[in-house]
Scaffold this motif. Structure first.
Motif, short mmCIF file in Angstrom:
data_model
loop_
_atom_site.label_atom_id
_atom_site.label_comp_id
_atom_site.label_asym_id
_atom_site.label_seq_id
_atom_site.Cartn_x
_atom_site.Cartn_y
_atom_site.Cartn_z
N UNK A 178 0.85 -1.19 0.00
CA UNK A 178 0.00 0.00 0.00
C UNK A 178 0.88 1.24 0.00
N UNK A 179 0.32 2.31 -0.54
CA UNK A 179 1.01 3.59 -0.47
C UNK A 179 0.87 4.15 0.94
N UNK A 180 1.91 4.88 1.38
CA UNK A 180 1.92 5.44 2.74
C UNK A 180 2.25 6.93 2.68
N UNK A 181 1.93 7.62 3.75
CA UNK A 181 2.23 9.04 3.88
C UNK A 181 2.99 9.27 5.19
N UNK A 182 3.86 10.29 5.19
CA UNK A 182 4.64 10.62 6.38
C UNK A 182 3.81 11.52 7.28
N UNK A 183 3.62 11.04 8.52
CA UNK A 183 2.90 11.83 9.53
C UNK A 183 3.83 12.82 10.19
N UNK A 184 5.04 12.39 10.55
CA UNK A 184 6.02 13.26 11.18
C UNK A 184 7.34 12.53 11.29
N UNK A 185 8.40 13.32 11.38
CA UNK A 185 9.72 12.71 11.48
C UNK A 185 10.65 13.67 12.23
N UNK A 186 11.72 13.09 12.80
CA UNK A 186 12.69 13.90 13.54
C UNK A 186 14.08 13.35 13.26
#
Length: 564
Positions: free
Chosen positions: A322-330
């Motif tokens: 499935x395609x995914x999306x970035x919610x947040x990153x650090x």
């Protein structure tokens, strides 16, 4: 040798007399002109056809090569006697008949044939074939033979007598006087054809029929041999006539709770493979499911290539992508949260407590090293609170500072972002970095038994911050560190603004030029060590620092603040 006893009637033979030209009463032959012994009589095969084998009409035996034929005669040749055909019933076997008149010789046994010259028998006519070997003392004809005797005189005045023997006794078969068996001794006019010194031409088509029989026999042998070999191979392969019975499969080993197999079976459905691409970069890593809403925790450097409009996909252990999306990153903590939609029945992994981990505890690492999904490795905790500084991949990677758990479980490129489980199957760390033979980071050299994972307590807090705010507020002490000189500690800069006015360090009494040597009682040997110790806490936490000023050690406690 002529016998003193004249031939008389015999129950073992019968005679026929034939005169070519009936001569007058022959005169007695003077004794001085008697034929030599063994040369006046001739034995040859009986031309009477056998009831079991009839010759062709007009067939005459042909002598074998090397044997002389009969000599030419100057007088007229007598007509051959008529050969009576054997009747349907056996011919009686009469006794021996008297010898021919005027012939003082006894029936002879033929050993070999030769040509006799003129006058060989005391007459003026041409010679005839004669035998040169006496047949012995028996005086009886050989079984199935004809005796030919020559009388005195020649030309048209000579006479011959043919005597046919029906004697089939053992003596005639074995040879006279115990001698060797001659070819003609095996002749039986009423039996099968004997071995003959004469060749008989084959019947038309006999050779063709024989060749056909040979070919048929050869083909039958070939088919039989092939079939027999096949059946024999099957017989041997199947173990002969016995029924092949394979043993029942043995029961597999028991897998108690907490074994590697048990942990893998329960946890792999919650582990995923991530593939990110964009801005000329691409990467592959691992992650695990946080909740049933589709949130997945992974490393920042795994999703960094897709951060600015790139492509990101998630593949579950069952193969669904499935395609995914970035919610947040650090980048500082090297953690990221992504989300997939439209998927049900997810398997979130339970999070443990990294504070209770002890060195030597068994651990299991799950992930997709070198893009090989569902890979399981195991090891132990080698060390705790290992300060690790790792540079991310590409411009979006950044530098992370991690107070890591060290493990000897094999980790390779692609394991980044995957879970590190304890013996209960709870996540105690997020695999993040390895030290390879070429240095530190996610190099392609592979595992050398030095892997590092972000403690799950820190990962839980960072993931919560990313889900709630989309970003993480880093804790700070309000100083600027000088890393240009190695002072066996963290050196605060010498500039006046190296200590932030009103910050945690300023309120605790720290000044420019101070050297921090410990944090919460743990040694600090470099600038990176102090950053890692600070990042291991959250804003608002209290931190005890030991520092050296003008050669004297001092200790202060301060409260961490969030970075603006």
């Amino acid at each position: 040798m002529p016998s003193a006893r004249g031939p008389g009637p015999s129950s073992r033979s019968r005679a026929r007399r034939l005169r070519a030209d009936p001569p007058p009463e022959p005169e007695p032959v003077p004794p001085a002109r008697l034929p030599p012994r063994g040369s006046a009589c001739l034995l040859f095969p009986n031309p009477v056809p056998s009831p079991r084998r009839s010759p062709r009409p007009g067939f005459l035996p042909r002598p074998r090569a090397g044997l002389p034929g009969p000599a030419a005669s100057s007088g007229p040749s007598p007509s051959p006697p008529p050969v009576p055909s054997p009747g349907p019933s056996p011919v009686p076997r009469p006794g021996p008949l008297p010898g021919p008149r005027g012939c003082s010789c006894r029936p002879q046994r033929v050993g070999r044939l030769l040509r006799a010259g003129p006058g060989a028998f005391g007459g003026r006519g041409d010679g005839v074939l004669g035998g040169v070997r006496s047949r012995g003392r028996s005086g009886a004809l050989r079984p199935g033979s004809i005796s030919l005797c020559a009388g005195p005189g020649g030309g048209s005045g000579r006479w011959v007598e043919m005597r046919e023997s029906m004697d089939l006794g053992e003596r005639g078969r074995a040879g006279a006087d115990g001698g060797p068996v001659e070819p003609w001794a095996r002749y039986d006019p009423w039996g099968t054809a004997p071995e003959s010194p004469y060749e008989q031409p084959a019947e038309p088509g006999t050779r063709a029929r024989r060749r056909g029989v040979i070919v048929a026999v050869a083909l039958a042998a070939l088919v039989t041999g092939t079939l027999g070999g096949y059946l024999g191979a099957r017989y041997e392969r199947d173990g002969g006539a016995r029924t092949l019975v394979l043993p029942d499969p043995a029961a597999g080993p028991e897998r108690p709770a907490g074994s590697v197999a048990d942990l893998a079976a329960r946890s792999l459905p919650g582990v995923v493979t991530l593939r990110a691409s964009g801005a000329g970069e691409a990467g592959t890593g691992s992650g695990f499911v946080l909740d049933g809403r589709g949130h997945i925790l992974t490393n920042n450097h795994v999703v960094a290539p897709a951060a600015d409009g790139g492509a990101l996909t998630v593949t579950f252990s069952g193969g669904q992508t499935l395609r995914a999306e970035v919610v947040g990153r650090d980048a500082g903590y090297d953690l990221a949260v992504v989300r997939v939609r439209g998927v049900k029945n997810l398997t979130p992994l339970a999070l443990g407590d990294s504070e209770g981990v002890q060195v030597g505890d068994p651990v299991v690492a799950l992930g997709s090293p070198f893009d090989l999904p569902n890979t399981v490795t195991s090891g132990i905790i080698s060390a705790k609170e290992r300060p690790v500084t790792a540079a991310g991949e590409g411009e979006q990677g950044g530098i992370s500072y991690v107070d890591a758990l060290q493990t000897d479980a094999p980790l390779n490129p692609g394991n980044s972002g995957g879970p590190l489980l304890d013996a209960t199957g709870h996540v105690i760390g997020v695999n993040s970095a390895i030290r390879s033979a070429g240095g530190t980071g996610e190099g392609q050299a592979g595992s050398v038994g030095l892997g590092f994972a972000i403690p799950v307590n820190q990962a839980r807090w960072v993931a919560g911050e990313l889900l709630d705010h989309g970003r993480v507020a880093h804790p700070v002490i309000g100083v600027a560190l000088d890393s240009r000189e190695d002072k066996d500690g963290a050196l605060i800069g010498s500039d006046e603004d190296a200590v932030t006015p009103g910050g945690p360090a300023d309120r605790a009494g720290l000044a420019p030029g101070d050297l921090v040597t410990a944090a919460d009682g743990k040694p600090v040997t470099s600038t990176e060590d102090l950053i890692v110790r600070v990042r291991a806490h959250r804003p608002g936490d209290r931190l005890r620092l030991t520092y050296v000023r003008e050669g004297r050690a001092h200790e202060v406690t301060l409260t961490l603040e969030a970075e603006d």
